[in-house]
Write a protein that holds these residues in place. Structure first.
Motif, mmCIF file in Angstrom:
data_model
loop_
_atom_site.group_PDB
_atom_site.id
_atom_site.type_symbol
_atom_site.label_atom_id
_atom_site.label_comp_id
_atom_site.label_asym_id
_atom_site.label_seq_id
_atom_site.Cartn_x
_atom_site.Cartn_y
_atom_site.Cartn_z
ATOM 1 N N MET A 378 50.404 50.101 45.019
ATOM 2 C CA MET A 378 51.532 49.591 45.794
ATOM 3 C C MET A 378 51.057 49.070 47.149
ATOM 4 N N LEU A 379 50.157 49.796 47.797
ATOM 5 C CA LEU A 379 49.608 49.314 49.069
ATOM 6 C C LEU A 379 48.866 47.993 48.862
ATOM 7 N N GLN A 380 48.098 47.882 47.782
ATOM 8 C CA GLN A 380 47.382 46.639 47.505
ATOM 9 C C GLN A 380 48.350 45.483 47.254
ATOM 10 N N ASN A 381 49.432 45.763 46.563
ATOM 11 C CA ASN A 381 50.444 44.728 46.312
ATOM 12 C C ASN A 381 51.072 44.252 47.621
ATOM 13 N N ILE A 382 51.338 45.194 48.528
ATOM 14 C CA ILE A 382 51.927 44.848 49.826
ATOM 15 C C ILE A 382 50.953 44.006 50.637
ATOM 16 N N ILE A 383 49.666 44.387 50.643
ATOM 17 C CA ILE A 383 48.654 43.625 51.381
ATOM 18 C C ILE A 383 48.536 42.213 50.817
ATOM 19 N N ALA A 384 48.432 42.096 49.492
ATOM 20 C CA ALA A 384 48.265 40.790 48.854
ATOM 21 C C ALA A 384 49.477 39.892 49.096
ATOM 22 N N SER A 385 50.669 40.449 48.974
ATOM 23 C CA SER A 385 51.879 39.659 49.171
ATOM 24 C C SER A 385 51.981 39.152 50.602
ATOM 25 N N TYR A 386 51.620 39.991 51.554
ATOM 26 C CA TYR A 386 51.674 39.593 52.959
ATOM 27 C C TYR A 386 50.690 38.461 53.236
#
Length: 808
Positions: A378-386
């Protein structure tokens, strides 16, 4: 929602049952009422609910059908003032309703009542009627000219005794808009609506005391605006925002577009917020930390069963300093370090019940956002999306709903279709299998003010994106009955945009907003003849609708009210549409009425204009009289089967054609500065201002149509459409007369094949417009009806439906 389709019996009421000091409908609301629905326009409300997509999807749930079945037992009410519907629960689970409105002699429509049994009762010498209709029982009475009906005899009896005014309820009731077709008041102690919130620990009951919202319902969205209030003496969650200024919500800027939504709350003073929250949770203290001292926003991002906590800091360095003991790097993703976090339950201990996630074992820092989660993915998804700019804030469906929300709020909740269904299911008796797939983003926000909070909310179905040069359907709404005529645009003098007016086969006239909301319905005594005109009868910029039926002239204001002294009734039939003339553009209107051979000129006071001297034509007039102005002179034109009249404004002959013909029923046009029409066999007749006449063979048959502008001539013969001498051979079909639209210096020509239900559109060079034909069942009206640059057109869809299209 069809359960608002009321039916009520005709009552024989004696004089007022009781003298009370109650003067407002709110004073009659029963004790223990959970929800109050107020409407100022029951017909508009019923139509809006009938056409709303979300309500249609909920129509198979038990809750919907429970209410529908109860209220379907009533006949149709025709209230002349606002109407209240009060819902309450008896015996823990039995839903009861009460109806409050002003009693008047024509309140009830009883023509369609069947299976009806009536029984007269009394309560302490007060008259009550017990009614059974289709196996449903309800009771009714009148108290001081107020009509009161209920499904519960107990509630009816109590209505005579309960004279205590509800001061707090009345205060919040007075905040609702008197002109809205729907307002809702909710008592937090109710047993009907449980929660608006994602978190189960937040309910209506512990959040505030009373909620009052006005609602706008259209085909694909519901928008609410209102307030909520909790007294200082109650332990209500809304009071945790007291003495804090709402800040700009920014968590959408870091929420991935594939998340289920987020919750965000803001404050400008964390210490005050913490004190208020401790008071709500009845705690003396929490574990001390400096992590939140520079935060202005805290939130939760939802992704299935996973959550992430987001802290928005105004001093990133100070917040990092508060995490100096938590710098154990566990991973790195896209050059962003991910740290272990040892205080997994810090957020739930500090911010319950707003946050209940207690597994925050990892965190990362992304600009001014500190993101805590249990899931590395989930943290990786948030970083990538940002980094990829694929966050929720970049999505069209979020931008669409954000336009109806404030930038700053104390509490903001944004959800996708999955969480929206979860929230709705909390309030329904069953989790029916309804599909909310296209409800990509819905929002609810609370903005704390002094001693109360503003509420804004929107539930909106995402539209299919209209690509450039495409045609998109903006709405498709159903009326009460089949359409009688084609829809047309009229001007809203307040917004300067366009709205839609149309009539159904029951002679109801509808005004519909350009968002698909039925603003009002008005029962007429006949079919509208021709197009509806607009005039400014008071010369103040406010426009009225002017038109004729077979026996009346109507002038109606934008609220659907008759303008005195109209409607004006005629004993003989009106045989052509009402002609409206404003000779000098000074709003001194003349209303010309055609009755077979005769013409009658009226002013806007409904009086005959004596200066108009024309008495009678040689035969029945077969075209609507028109006014043209050319070279400073006025010309009034019309014709019979064998004579064309060109008069001055007093009704005297101005031009006498130097030939006679057997004319068609096609209108007279001013084409190339000549009065132009056709003969029965399709020849083009042109008459100049001296009466000189030319006849041109256009090779038209008896069955033909003619339309012109000052420079463009269009004819239709069978399946051959001719625009400026260029002929298009259409498929064989049953075609409507052509219409010409001149918009933004461009000519458009439309015809509709009523057999194949296809709308065709061409330019002035007879070239088809891209993406046509499209589906439609009547002639179109076309214009730019709103603030964007795209053109729209309106048509009949199914027999009882109006469709609005946009040309992208």
């Amino acid at each position: 929602m069809r359960f608002f389709c009321f039916a009520l019996l005709l009552l024989t009421l004696s004089c007022s049952n009781q003298n009370t000091t109650r003067t407002k409908f709110i004073h009659f609301i029963p004790e223990n009422t959970s929800v109050v629905v107020k409407t100022s326009n029951i017909e508009s409300l019923k139509s809006a609910i009938q056409n709303n997509d979300l309500i249609e999807k909920l129509s198979n749930t038990n809750t919907y059908n429970d209410i529908k079945n109860k209220l379907d037992a009533l006949s149709i009410l025709d209230p002349k003032s606002e109407l209240l519907i009060c819902f309450s629960k008896e015996n823990n689970d039995s839903l009861q309703y009460s109806i409050i409105t002003k009693y008047h002699t024509s309140l009830f429509k009883t023509d369609s009542l069947t299976n009806y049994i009536e029984e007269k009762l009394t309560y302490k010498n007060k008259s009550i009627t017990k009614s059974t209709l289709n196996n449903n029982i309800f009771y009714s009475t009148a108290i001081d000219s107020v009509f009161f009906a209920s499904s519960s005899k107990k509630i009816i009896d109590a209505a005579f005794l309960n004279t205590e005014k509800k001061v707090e309820l009345e205060k919040i009731y007075n905040t609702t808009d008197k002109d809205k077709s729907l307002s809702v008041l909710i008592n937090s102690e109710n047993e009907i609506i449980k929660s608006f919130f994602i978190e189960d620990l937040i309910s209506l009951k512990n959040f505030s005391n009373y909620y009052a919202v006005d609602a706008d319902i259209s085909q694909d969205e519901m928008i609410i605006n209102g307030i909520t209030k909790a007294s200082d003496s109650t332990n209500s969650l809304i009071n945790i925002f007291k003495n804090n200024i709402p800040q700009e919500n920014q968590i959408q800027n870091i929420t991935p577009s594939n998340s289920d939504g987020f919750l965000s709350f803001t404050f400008n003073d964390y210490k005050t917020f913490k004190t208020n929250l401790l008071k709500f949770n009845k705690q003396d203290s929490i574990v001390p930390t400096t992590l939140f001292d520079n935060a202005i926003e805290i939130g939760v991002v939802y992704e299935g069963k996973k959550q992430a906590i987001v802290l928005n800091s105004i001093d990133v360095i100070a917040t990092k300093d508060a995490l100096l003991s938590e710098l154990n790097i566990s991973d790195t993703y896209r050059q962003i370090d991910i740290y272990s976090f040892s205080k997994a339950n810090l957020f739930s201990n500090t911010f319950s019940p707003l946050i209940n996630f207690n597994k925050a074992s990892k965190y990362c820092v992304i600009d001014n956002f500190f993101v805590f989660a249990d899931s590395l993915e989930m943290l990786q998804n948030i970083i990538a999306s940002y980094q990829n700019k694929t966050t929720l804030s970049e999505q069209t469906h979020f931008k669409d709903i954000k336009a109806n929300l404030s930038d700053e709020s104390s509490l903001l909740i944004i959800v996708n279709s999955s969480i929206l269904k979860t929230i709705l299911d909390k309030n329904l008796k069953d989790n029916s299998n309804y599909n909310l797939k296209k409800y990509n983003a819905s929002g609810l926000q609370f903005i704390y003010d002094i001693n109360f909070a503003h509420i804004n909310g929107i539930i909106k179905k995402a539209k299919t994106r209209g690509y450039q040069n495409s045609i998109s359907e903006e709405f498709n709404i159903k009326l009460d009955a089949n359409l009688l005529n084609q829809p047309q645009f009229v001007i809203n003098h307040i917004t300067k945009q366009k709205e839609i007016v149309v009539q159904d086969v029951n002679n109801k006239l509808y005004l519909i907003s350009n968002r698909g909301k039925i603003l009002w319905k008005k029962q007429l005594q006949g079919a509208v003849l021709g197009n509806i005109e607009q005039i400014d009868i008071y010369k103040n910029g406010r426009l009225q609708l002017a038109f004729a039926t077979a026996n009346k002239i109507y002038i109606i204001d934008r609220n659907g009210n008759d303008v005195a002294p109209f409607p004006k009734k005629f004993s003989n039939n009106i045989t052509q549409p009402l002609s409206v003339f404003d000779y000098d553009k000074n709003k001194n209107y003349r209303l010309l009425v055609t009755q077979n051979k005769k013409l009658f000129m009226y002013n806007v006071s409904g009086k005959i204009v004596n200066g108009f001297t024309f008495k009678s034509a040689n035969n029945n007039i077969n075209t609507q009289p028109k006014h043209f102005r050319m070279n400073g002179k006025d010309y009034l034109t019309f014709k019979t089967a064998n004579k064309l009249y060109i008069l001055d404004r007093t009704g005297k002959t101005r031009v006498k054609p130097k030939t006679s013909n057997n004319f068609s029923n096609e209108a007279i046009h001013l084409y190339k500065n000549k009065f132009t029409t056709t003969t029965q066999n399709g020849d083009l007749v042109s008459i100049d201002s001296r009466g000189n006449t030319t006849i041109e063979n256009l090779n038209l048959s008896n069955n033909h149509q003619l339309e012109t502008t000052s420079k463009t001539l269009v004819t239709l013969k069978d399946n051959k459409l001719t625009i400026k001498s260029k002929t298009i051979e259409l498929d064989f079909g049953n075609y409507s007369p052509p219409k010409i639209f001149y918009i933004n210096d461009k000519i458009y020509v439309s015809v509709v094949d009523l057999q194949s239900q296809k709308i065709h559109l061409f330019d002035s060079q007879a070239k088809p417009i891209a993406n046509f034909p499209v589906y439609g069942n009547s002639q179109i009206d076309m214009d730019n009806i709103d603030k964007d640059k795209n053109l729209e057109f309106v048509t009949k869809g199914e027999s009882n439906a109006v469709i609005l299209y946009q040309m992208n």
